[in-house]
Write an enzyme that holds these catalytic residues in place. Structure first.
Site, PDB file in Angstrom:
ATOM      1  N   GLU A  27     -66.696 -22.234  -9.970  1.00 20.89           N
ATOM      2  CA  GLU A  27     -67.882 -22.571  -9.394  1.00 20.89           C
ATOM      3  C   GLU A  27     -68.638 -21.727  -8.398  1.00 20.89           C
ATOM      4  OE1 GLU A  27     -65.063 -24.366  -9.825  1.00 20.89           O
ATOM      5  OE2 GLU A  27     -65.744 -26.279 -10.866  1.00 20.89           O
ATOM      6  N   PHE A  62     -59.011 -39.759  -5.351  1.00 23.32           N
ATOM      7  CA  PHE A  62     -58.930 -38.487  -6.279  1.00 23.32           C
ATOM      8  C   PHE A  62     -60.041 -37.601  -6.180  1.00 23.32           C
ATOM      9  CE2 PHE A  62     -59.059 -36.160 -10.359  1.00 23.32           C
ATOM     10  CZ  PHE A  62     -58.167 -35.433  -9.876  1.00 23.32           C
ATOM     11  N   GLN A  63     -60.042 -36.220  -5.747  1.00 22.33           N
ATOM     12  CA  GLN A  63     -61.122 -35.363  -5.312  1.00 22.33           C
ATOM     13  C   GLN A  63     -61.916 -35.452  -4.424  1.00 22.33           C
ATOM     14  OE1 GLN A  63     -61.952 -34.126  -9.567  1.00 22.33           O
ATOM     15  NE2 GLN A  63     -60.276 -32.381  -9.492  1.00 22.33           N
ATOM     16  N   LYS A  87     -70.743 -41.199  -7.393  1.00 22.64           N
ATOM     17  CA  LYS A  87     -71.090 -41.629  -8.909  1.00 22.64           C
ATOM     18  C   LYS A  87     -71.851 -42.760  -9.395  1.00 22.64           C
ATOM     19  CE  LYS A  87     -67.916 -41.163 -12.763  1.00 22.64           C
ATOM     20  NZ  LYS A  87     -66.513 -40.897 -13.159  1.00 22.64           N
ATOM     21  N   MET A 125     -64.212   1.035   0.301  1.00 21.90           N
ATOM     22  CA  MET A 125     -64.856   0.830   1.574  1.00 21.90           C
ATOM     23  C   MET A 125     -63.964   0.565   2.724  1.00 21.90           C
ATOM     24  SD  MET A 125     -67.567   1.419   3.282  1.00 21.90           S
ATOM     25  CE  MET A 125     -69.051   1.270   2.740  1.00 21.90           C
TER      26      MET A 125
HETATM   27  C1  FAD Z   1     -70.898  -2.922   3.162  1.00 21.29           C
HETATM   28  C2  FAD Z   1     -72.231  -3.253   3.905  1.00 21.29           C
HETATM   29  C3  FAD Z   1     -72.907  -2.109   4.455  1.00 21.29           C
HETATM   30  C4  FAD Z   1     -74.340  -2.401   4.957  1.00 21.29           C
HETATM   31  N1  FAD Z   1     -74.793  -1.320   5.311  1.00 21.29           N
HETATM   32  C5  FAD Z   1     -76.287  -1.522   5.895  1.00 21.29           C
HETATM   33  C6  FAD Z   1     -77.070  -0.384   6.298  1.00 21.29           C
HETATM   34  O1  FAD Z   1     -76.460   0.559   6.326  1.00 21.29           O
HETATM   35  N2  FAD Z   1     -78.139  -0.840   6.474  1.00 21.29           N
HETATM   36  C7  FAD Z   1     -78.711  -1.938   6.446  1.00 21.29           C
HETATM   37  O2  FAD Z   1     -80.020  -2.215   6.392  1.00 21.29           O
HETATM   38  N3  FAD Z   1     -78.055  -2.951   6.042  1.00 21.29           N
HETATM   39  C8  FAD Z   1     -76.834  -2.666   5.621  1.00 21.29           C
HETATM   40  N4  FAD Z   1     -76.156  -3.831   5.301  1.00 21.29           N
HETATM   41  C9  FAD Z   1     -76.773  -5.195   5.089  1.00 21.29           C
HETATM   42  C10 FAD Z   1     -76.922  -5.882   6.352  1.00 21.29           C
HETATM   43  O3  FAD Z   1     -75.596  -6.458   6.566  1.00 21.29           O
HETATM   44  C11 FAD Z   1     -78.006  -7.051   6.362  1.00 21.29           C
HETATM   45  O4  FAD Z   1     -77.890  -7.941   5.419  1.00 21.29           O
HETATM   46  C12 FAD Z   1     -79.169  -6.463   6.290  1.00 21.29           C
HETATM   47  O5  FAD Z   1     -79.776  -5.382   7.012  1.00 21.29           O
HETATM   48  C13 FAD Z   1     -80.415  -7.493   6.206  1.00 21.29           C
HETATM   49  O6  FAD Z   1     -81.415  -7.031   6.079  1.00 21.29           O
HETATM   50  P1  FAD Z   1     -82.780  -8.035   6.391  1.00 21.29           P
HETATM   51  O7  FAD Z   1     -82.763  -8.198   8.045  1.00 21.29           O
HETATM   52  O8  FAD Z   1     -84.130  -7.395   6.101  1.00 21.29           O
HETATM   53  O9  FAD Z   1     -82.745  -9.248   5.630  1.00 21.29           O
HETATM   54  P2  FAD Z   1     -82.282 -10.776   5.946  1.00 21.29           P
HETATM   55  O10 FAD Z   1     -80.965 -10.802   6.541  1.00 21.29           O
HETATM   56  O11 FAD Z   1     -82.502 -11.642   4.791  1.00 21.29           O
HETATM   57  O12 FAD Z   1     -83.524 -11.360   7.050  1.00 21.29           O
HETATM   58  C14 FAD Z   1     -84.688 -11.402   6.467  1.00 21.29           C
HETATM   59  C15 FAD Z   1     -85.612 -11.934   7.741  1.00 21.29           C
HETATM   60  O13 FAD Z   1     -86.845 -12.112   7.264  1.00 21.29           O
HETATM   61  C16 FAD Z   1     -87.501 -13.328   7.744  1.00 21.29           C
HETATM   62  N5  FAD Z   1     -88.398 -13.777   6.891  1.00 21.29           N
HETATM   63  C17 FAD Z   1     -88.169 -14.753   5.913  1.00 21.29           C
HETATM   64  N6  FAD Z   1     -89.384 -14.962   5.237  1.00 21.29           N
HETATM   65  C18 FAD Z   1     -90.368 -14.569   6.113  1.00 21.29           C
HETATM   66  C19 FAD Z   1     -91.741 -14.588   6.003  1.00 21.29           C
HETATM   67  N7  FAD Z   1     -92.338 -15.425   4.947  1.00 21.29           N
HETATM   68  N8  FAD Z   1     -92.457 -13.903   7.062  1.00 21.29           N
HETATM   69  C20 FAD Z   1     -91.633 -13.405   7.960  1.00 21.29           C
HETATM   70  N9  FAD Z   1     -90.533 -13.457   8.009  1.00 21.29           N
HETATM   71  C21 FAD Z   1     -89.704 -13.901   7.162  1.00 21.29           C
HETATM   72  C22 FAD Z   1     -86.362 -14.127   7.880  1.00 21.29           C
HETATM   73  O14 FAD Z   1     -86.276 -15.423   9.040  1.00 21.29           O
HETATM   74  C23 FAD Z   1     -85.200 -13.262   8.267  1.00 21.29           C
HETATM   75  O15 FAD Z   1     -84.964 -13.259   9.716  1.00 21.29           O
HETATM   76  C24 FAD Z   1     -74.681  -3.720   4.830  1.00 21.29           C
HETATM   77  C25 FAD Z   1     -74.056  -4.682   4.118  1.00 21.29           C
HETATM   78  C26 FAD Z   1     -72.667  -4.599   3.489  1.00 21.29           C
HETATM   79  C27 FAD Z   1     -72.000  -5.436   2.941  1.00 21.29           C
HETATM   80  C1  TPP Z   2     -64.767 -11.722  -0.761  1.00 27.16           C
HETATM   81  C2  TPP Z   2     -64.213 -10.324   0.332  1.00 27.16           C
HETATM   82  N1  TPP Z   2     -63.160  -9.866   0.627  1.00 27.16           N
HETATM   83  C3  TPP Z   2     -62.950  -8.753   1.310  1.00 27.16           C
HETATM   84  C4  TPP Z   2     -64.012  -8.052   1.432  1.00 27.16           C
HETATM   85  C5  TPP Z   2     -63.717  -6.809   2.666  1.00 27.16           C
HETATM   86  N2  TPP Z   2     -64.276  -5.519   1.781  1.00 27.16           N
HETATM   87  C6  TPP Z   2     -65.526  -5.052   1.970  1.00 27.16           C
HETATM   88  S1  TPP Z   2     -65.563  -3.781   0.902  1.00 27.16           S
HETATM   89  C7  TPP Z   2     -64.227  -3.933   0.159  1.00 27.16           C
HETATM   90  C8  TPP Z   2     -63.419  -2.790  -0.788  1.00 27.16           C
HETATM   91  C9  TPP Z   2     -64.468  -3.138  -2.061  1.00 27.16           C
HETATM   92  O1  TPP Z   2     -63.509  -2.466  -3.194  1.00 27.16           O
HETATM   93  P1  TPP Z   2     -64.280  -1.874  -4.579  1.00 27.16           P
HETATM   94  O2  TPP Z   2     -64.611  -3.234  -5.028  1.00 27.16           O
HETATM   95  O3  TPP Z   2     -63.224  -1.413  -5.102  1.00 27.16           O
HETATM   96  O4  TPP Z   2     -65.648  -1.259  -4.245  1.00 27.16           O
HETATM   97  P2  TPP Z   2     -65.595   0.293  -3.574  1.00 27.16           P
HETATM   98  O5  TPP Z   2     -65.586   0.177  -2.010  1.00 27.16           O
HETATM   99  O6  TPP Z   2     -64.178   0.868  -3.913  1.00 27.16           O
HETATM  100  O7  TPP Z   2     -66.795   0.793  -4.053  1.00 27.16           O
HETATM  101  C10 TPP Z   2     -63.484  -4.926   0.935  1.00 27.16           C
HETATM  102  C11 TPP Z   2     -62.096  -5.391   0.454  1.00 27.16           C
HETATM  103  C12 TPP Z   2     -65.265  -8.639   1.313  1.00 27.16           C
HETATM  104  N3  TPP Z   2     -66.384  -7.867   1.643  1.00 27.16           N
HETATM  105  N4  TPP Z   2     -65.327  -9.647   0.439  1.00 27.16           N
END
Ligand code: FAD
Ligand code: TPP
Ligand code: MG
Length: 585
Positions: A61, A123-124, A173, A485
């Site tokens: 799911e 259940f569930q 249900k 990462m």
């Molecule tokens: C491993 C990893 C590394 C990351 N590194 C980076 C990085 O280097 N750089 C980076 O940028 N991000 C990075 N991120 C992503 C980061 O964590 C955020 O998810 C991202 O920066 C959020 O982008 P956002 O604010 O544009 O989007 P969202 O979080 O979706 O926010 C969107 C915003 O827009 C607003 N909005 C929605 N609809 C409207 C509308 N109609 N009018 C006006 N406003 C509206 C919402 O209210 C919200 O505040 C990384 C994520 C991971 C998992």
């Molecule tokens: C469900 C979940 N568990 C743990 C993490 C922490 N985490 C972030 S990146 C990462 C490694 C991802 O490894 P892989 O899928 O091999 O991608 P790579 O970074 O090697 O490209 C982990 C464990 C996460 N983001 N999500």
């Protein structure tokens, strides 16, 4: 299909609650749902055959929620996931939280035990509305058949209105089995405005226009809200009219064409150094539908110190939450820009954009894709070639980790909704199911999964769903033998103590074959393009296992607690990372 009588307008028909669920969904324009059956939702599954709605049977799911999420991000419509009570419902939780963090419109329908048993630990039985309260925009329990249609319609309205998000509707249900009147004519979606109660104030608009017109070093911060608001044209017009460079958040990628001369690319933790330096040097940030995530700002005390900040944002809770702003404009981005733009005359001064371009410095030298081929395969090569081959036009769905960042750096997205990725929650296991949702939403589009060897294993059971649903999805696994990462953070911050980050994987090509999916393993740079082209040429799904450098790192990187322009850079030539980190072939 549709054995049910379609009554004349205003003439209610007697239906079961279960039939009302599907009839209401049909009225909402839903064509696809993703789910998994079980006892507490069987009446709803039993009634499905009477309605023209495609149900995709998932293998877990969590994937149903990710598929609904990928469907919503690719199409802009509300995605729908269905699960039974108890473990079915709790399995949805990660997918709901993923959608909540990234403001993705989604309705989850869960079966619940009969209302007279509620609270007896039947259940569930699980209190799924209690569990999901903090990770849904809203949720409901429905215990009577006659309440199903109005509540479901409200759920759709809430999911897509204002700041989009997930809504859960838990239906007992007995409510599914009960009878109620259903008025087909009244089942049309409730009308909505994207921001029912908000409008940017006149004074704030005036101040914003003055700031924009007087700024010498402005930057547009392009966020995910641009896609939600459909404001791509307005942002482009603003940028071009005043020659304002545009930096993108991870979720804003695609909102502004990457090949445009004003496009800077990714900002933040793994953004290019010059993008972050430009932000630090700017005198005005125009934040468009982005929420100043910590991955974007680095340490707040030193974030863009000389810049005035205009924040155009639909959710008032985001204003001054992370970054204190000078002018908040609360409302729908497109509407606000449409109000502002007529008051802004074109300006052709390109001094600032030339200064920003000069910040690029030796970036090209440090770019690993430009280094000579010494026999090692880097993810940068793979993603660069994938981008070249698909001309930047595929829908790419990534997992979470290093490969996700390399995708953001090396795949140049030209159009909105072509990068689908979990940003806020960073949910590993997201890519394959979200890609299934995206492909079902956009069957004529080319869809690629880019996943790590770790994350792919979290939901790889959905390969079976790919086959059962006959989906032509291509899969690129960036196989570095590590939770990459995590390994990178251990390399930079934990003295290379690679605690529990090396990961064993099955032979992914054989795993694909076991599902009837052909594939190839690629070890050399010259083999990348032919493999990508074989995948693109095949009429069904294809899986490529790219054996990449094990200990490569994503550069640049802002270490936690550092300012935006204090970046760890890839060691320059002479201190060559190819030699430093490579595994002998
Ligand atoms: C491993 C990893 C590394 C990351 N590194 C980076 C990085 O280097 N750089 C980076 O940028 N991000 C990075 N991120 C992503 C980061 O964590 C955020 O998810 C991202 O920066 C959020 O982008 P956002 O604010 O544009 O989007 P969202 O979080 O979706 O926010 C969107 C915003 O827009 C607003 N909005 C929605 N609809 C409207 C509308 N109609 N009018 C006006 N406003 C509206 C919402 O209210 C919200 O505040 C990384 C994520 C991971 C998992
Ligand atoms: C469900 C979940 N568990 C743990 C993490 C922490 N985490 C972030 S990146 C990462 C490694 C991802 O490894 P892989 O899928 O091999 O991608 P790579 O970074 O090697 O490209 C982990 C464990 C996460 N983001 N999500
Ligand atoms: Mg890995």
């Amino acid at each position: 299909m549709s054995e049910l009588p379609t009554s004349a307008a205003g003439q209610p028909t007697r239906l079961t609650g279960a039939e009302i669920v599907w009839a209401t969904l049909e009225g909402e324009g839903v064509r696809d749902v993703f789910g998994y059956p079980g006892g507490a939702i069987l009446p709803i599954y039993d009634a499905l055959r009477k309605y023209p709605i495609r149900h995709t049977l998932v293998r877990h799911e969590q994937s149903a929620a990710h598929m609904a999420d990928g469907y919503a991000r690719a199409s802009g419509k509300v995605g729908v996931a269905v699960a039974t009570s108890g473990p079915g419902a709790t399995n949805l939780v990660t997918g709901i939280a993923t959608a909540m963090m990234d403001s993705v419109p989604m309705v989850c329908i869960t079966g619940q035990i009969s209302s007279k048993l509620l609270g007896t630990d039947a259940f569930q039985e699980v209190d799924i509305t209690g569990i999901t309260l903090p990770i849904t925009k809203h949720n409901f329990v429905v215990t009577r058949a006659q309440d199903i249609a109005p509540i479901l319609r409200k759920a759709f309205l809430i999911a897509r209105s204002g700041r989009p998000g997930p809504v859960l509707v838990d239906i007992t249900k007995d409510a599914q089995q009960g009878m109620a009147d259903f008025d087909f004519a009244a089942s049309a979606p409730l009308p909505h405005r994207p921001h029912p109660m908000l409008s940017a104030e006149h004074d704030a608009l005036r101040q914003a226009i003055d700031l924009i017109l007087s700024a010498k070093r402005p930057i547009i911060l392009a966020g995910h809200g641009i896609l939600d608001s459909n404001a791509m044209d307005q942002v482009l017009t603003l940028a071009e009219r005043l020659q304002i460079p545009v930096a993108s958040t991870l979720l804003g990628i695609g909102a502004f064409p990457a090949s445009h001369e004003l496009s800077l690319g990714l900002m933040g933790m793994h953004g290019e150094a010059w993008v972050n330096q430009a932000i630090q040097q700017s005198d005005l940030l125009i934040a468009c539908g982005m929420r100043f995530d910590d991955r974007v700002t680095g340490v707040l005390a030193s974030y863009a110190p000389d810049a005035k900040k205009i924040h155009i944002e639909i959710d008032p809770a985001e204003i001054n939450k992370n970054v204190k702003v000078d002018v908040p404009l609360i409302g729908d981005l497109r509407e606000i820009l449409e109000t502002i733009l007529p008051q802004i005359a074109p300006r052709k001064d390109s001094t600032w954009i030339r200064a920003v371009n000069a910040l690029k410095g030796d970036a090209a030298v440090r770019d690993i894709k430009n280094l000579p081929d010494l026999g090692h395969l880097y993810a940068a090569h793979v993603i660069h070639d994938l981008w070249r081959s698909t001309a930047g036009k595929a829908i790419v769905v990534t997992d979470v980790g290093q490969h996700q960042m390399w995708e953001a750096q090396y795949y140049k997205h030209e159009s909105p909704r072509t990068l689908i990725t979990s940003g806020g929650l960073g949910t590993m296991g997201y890519a394959l199911p979200a890609a299934i949702g995206a492909k079902i939403a956009c069957p004529d589009r080319e869809v690629w999964v880019i996943a790590g060897d770790g994350g792919f294993q979290m939901t790889s059971a959905e390969l079976s769903t790919v086959m059962q649903e006959h989906l032509n999805i291509n899969i690129a696994i960036i196989n570095n033998g590590f939770l990459g990462m995590v390994r990178q953070w251990q390399e930079f911050m934990y003295e290379r103590n690679y605690a529990c980050s090396p990961i064993l994987s099955p032979d992914f090509v054989k795993l694909g074959e076991a599902h009837g999916i052909p594939g190839a393993t690629v070890r050399k740079r010259a083999e990348v393009l032919p493999a990508v082209e074989a995948a693109r040429g095949s009429s069904g799904p294809f899986l490529i296992n790219f054996m990449v450098e094990k200990e490569d790192a994503v550069y640049p990187m802002i270490a936690p607690g550092s300012a935006l322009d204090e970046m760890i850079r890839r060691p320059a030539n002479g201190h060559n990372p190819l030699l430093e980190t490579s595994e002998e072939p």
